[in-house]
Design a protein around this motif. Structure first.
Motif, PDB file in Angstrom:
ATOM      1  N   LEU A  91     -89.821 -39.579   5.599  1.00 31.31           N
ATOM      2  CA  LEU A  91     -90.386 -40.541   5.876  1.00 31.31           C
ATOM      3  C   LEU A  91     -88.619 -41.235   6.387  1.00 31.31           C
ATOM      4  N   LEU A  92     -88.225 -41.156   7.078  1.00 26.63           N
ATOM      5  CA  LEU A  92     -87.134 -42.111   7.480  1.00 26.63           C
ATOM      6  C   LEU A  92     -87.484 -41.120   9.475  1.00 26.63           C
ATOM      7  N   ALA A 164     -81.919 -31.060  10.312  1.00 25.98           N
ATOM      8  CA  ALA A 164     -80.949 -31.132  11.833  1.00 25.98           C
ATOM      9  C   ALA A 164     -81.988 -33.159  11.900  1.00 25.98           C
ATOM     10  N   ASP A 165     -83.812 -32.501  11.093  1.00 29.34           N
ATOM     11  CA  ASP A 165     -84.587 -33.791  11.531  1.00 29.34           C
ATOM     12  C   ASP A 165     -84.090 -35.557  10.856  1.00 29.34           C
ATOM     13  N   LEU A 166     -83.383 -34.947   9.701  1.00 28.21           N
ATOM     14  CA  LEU A 166     -83.029 -35.633   8.851  1.00 28.21           C
ATOM     15  C   LEU A 166     -81.254 -36.176   8.961  1.00 28.21           C
ATOM     16  N   LEU A 173     -80.885 -44.557  13.053  1.00 29.77           N
ATOM     17  CA  LEU A 173     -81.236 -46.140  12.383  1.00 29.77           C
ATOM     18  C   LEU A 173     -79.413 -46.306  12.650  1.00 29.77           C
ATOM     19  N   ASN A 174     -78.693 -45.561  12.413  1.00 34.79           N
ATOM     20  CA  ASN A 174     -77.634 -46.851  12.639  1.00 34.79           C
ATOM     21  C   ASN A 174     -77.635 -47.103  13.574  1.00 34.79           C
ATOM     22  N   GLN A 175     -78.101 -46.725  14.816  1.00 38.52           N
ATOM     23  CA  GLN A 175     -77.935 -47.506  15.812  1.00 38.52           C
ATOM     24  C   GLN A 175     -79.346 -49.006  15.835  1.00 38.52           C
ATOM     25  N   PHE A 176     -79.540 -49.190  14.702  1.00 34.76           N
ATOM     26  CA  PHE A 176     -80.869 -50.302  14.581  1.00 34.76           C
ATOM     27  C   PHE A 176     -79.512 -51.627  14.770  1.00 34.76           C
ATOM     28  N   PRO A 177     -80.703 -52.788  15.213  1.00 32.66           N
ATOM     29  CA  PRO A 177     -79.863 -53.841  14.769  1.00 32.66           C
ATOM     30  C   PRO A 177     -79.611 -54.783  13.490  1.00 32.66           C
ATOM     31  N   ASP A 178     -78.703 -55.247  13.401  1.00 32.50           N
ATOM     32  CA  ASP A 178     -78.578 -55.777  12.136  1.00 32.50           C
ATOM     33  C   ASP A 178     -79.478 -56.604  12.017  1.00 32.50           C
ATOM     34  N   ARG A 179     -79.955 -57.539  12.514  1.00 27.95           N
ATOM     35  CA  ARG A 179     -80.925 -58.698  12.366  1.00 27.95           C
ATOM     36  C   ARG A 179     -82.394 -57.861  12.165  1.00 27.95           C
ATOM     37  N   LEU A 188     -77.059 -49.088   5.210  1.00 27.96           N
ATOM     38  CA  LEU A 188     -76.600 -47.989   4.457  1.00 27.96           C
ATOM     39  C   LEU A 188     -76.655 -46.741   5.051  1.00 27.96           C
ATOM     40  N   ALA A 189     -77.006 -46.496   5.696  1.00 25.95           N
ATOM     41  CA  ALA A 189     -77.230 -44.911   7.390  1.00 25.95           C
ATOM     42  C   ALA A 189     -76.239 -45.352   7.513  1.00 25.95           C
ATOM     43  N   HIS A 190     -75.215 -45.853   7.839  1.00 22.51           N
ATOM     44  CA  HIS A 190     -73.700 -45.804   8.115  1.00 22.51           C
ATOM     45  C   HIS A 190     -72.885 -45.480   6.892  1.00 22.51           C
ATOM     46  N   GLN A 191     -72.946 -45.644   6.320  1.00 24.88           N
ATOM     47  CA  GLN A 191     -72.145 -45.260   4.805  1.00 24.88           C
ATOM     48  C   GLN A 191     -72.655 -43.914   4.649  1.00 24.88           C
TER      49      GLN A 191
END
Length: 205
Positions: A91-92, A164-166, A173-179, A188-191
């Motif tokens: 899903l991610l 591995a894919d997760l 996702l942790n590298q996506f923009p904040d905006r 949430l991914a970062h946490q």
């Protein structure tokens, strides 16, 4: 004409619907759908801009997503948890595939969709349909990540035990923009990644 007398009704008449299946039966059916990936495919279609399937029931997509990770004693066998992790990874990946291009435009190129898109018109149309439901998709992914974070098995795990894919999807996702509407799922991914990399035996000799 002959008048016919109607006799009054006596006895029991069932007005309500048949009783709903027991919770145990519902839980068993849900587990079967997770194992054959039907639930994952239904949620993925919502991430791609389609309406939720009636099979998901009255609780909607959010309610079904929350059930992917079980509590102890409610069908939470290790194999079911592993299947839930695999479904989460898929899903991610679907979310990232739909939003990767648009996330890359954040910061000044938001109006350059047609000019910047490297693929064909059919592919762009599919991505636009999914991106048009970004708010709904972010809610689904946020619910998924929160459920994963609060799972009893997950807090005992580590990054090395994730599919591995997760793990790759969480890192991207942790590298996506904040905006652009991505802030909540990025956080949430970062946490989750921080929790995964936290030593389990911290503070012990």
């Amino acid at each position: 004409s002959k008048v016919q007398m109607i006799k009054p009704f006596s006895g029991t008449y069932q007005l309500s619907k048949a009783e709903a299946p027991a919770d145990e039966a519902v839980s068993k059916r849900f587990t079967e759908l997770v194992r054959d990936n039907s639930i994952g495919e239904m949620i993925a279609s919502c991430l791609c801009g389609f309406r939720p399937s009636p099979v998901l029931g009255d609780s909607g997509v959010g309610g079904v997503v929350q059930k992917l990770f079980h509590a102890p004693g409610v069908g939470g066998a290790a194999e079911d948890f592993g299947q839930s992790l695999q479904t989460t990874g898929k899903l991610l990946t679907t979310f990232l595939d739909n939003e990767r291009f648009f996330a890359g435009l954040i910061g000044g190129d938001e109006t350059q969709i047609i000019q910047r898109f490297p693929g064909g018109p059919d592919e762009l149309l599919s991505l636009l349909m999914a991106h048009n439901s970004l708010s709904t998709s972010v809610d689904i992914i946020a619910t998924l990540l929160r459920s994963m974070n609060s799972s009893w098995t997950f807090v005992q795990g580590s990054a090395a035990e994730l599919p591995a894919d997760l793990l790759k999807a969480l890192e991207e996702l942790n590298q996506f923009p904040d905006r652009g509407g991505y802030g909540p799922v990025k956080l949430l991914a970062h946490q989750l990644l921080l929790q995964l990399n936290k030593p389990l035996n911290k503070g012990k000799d």
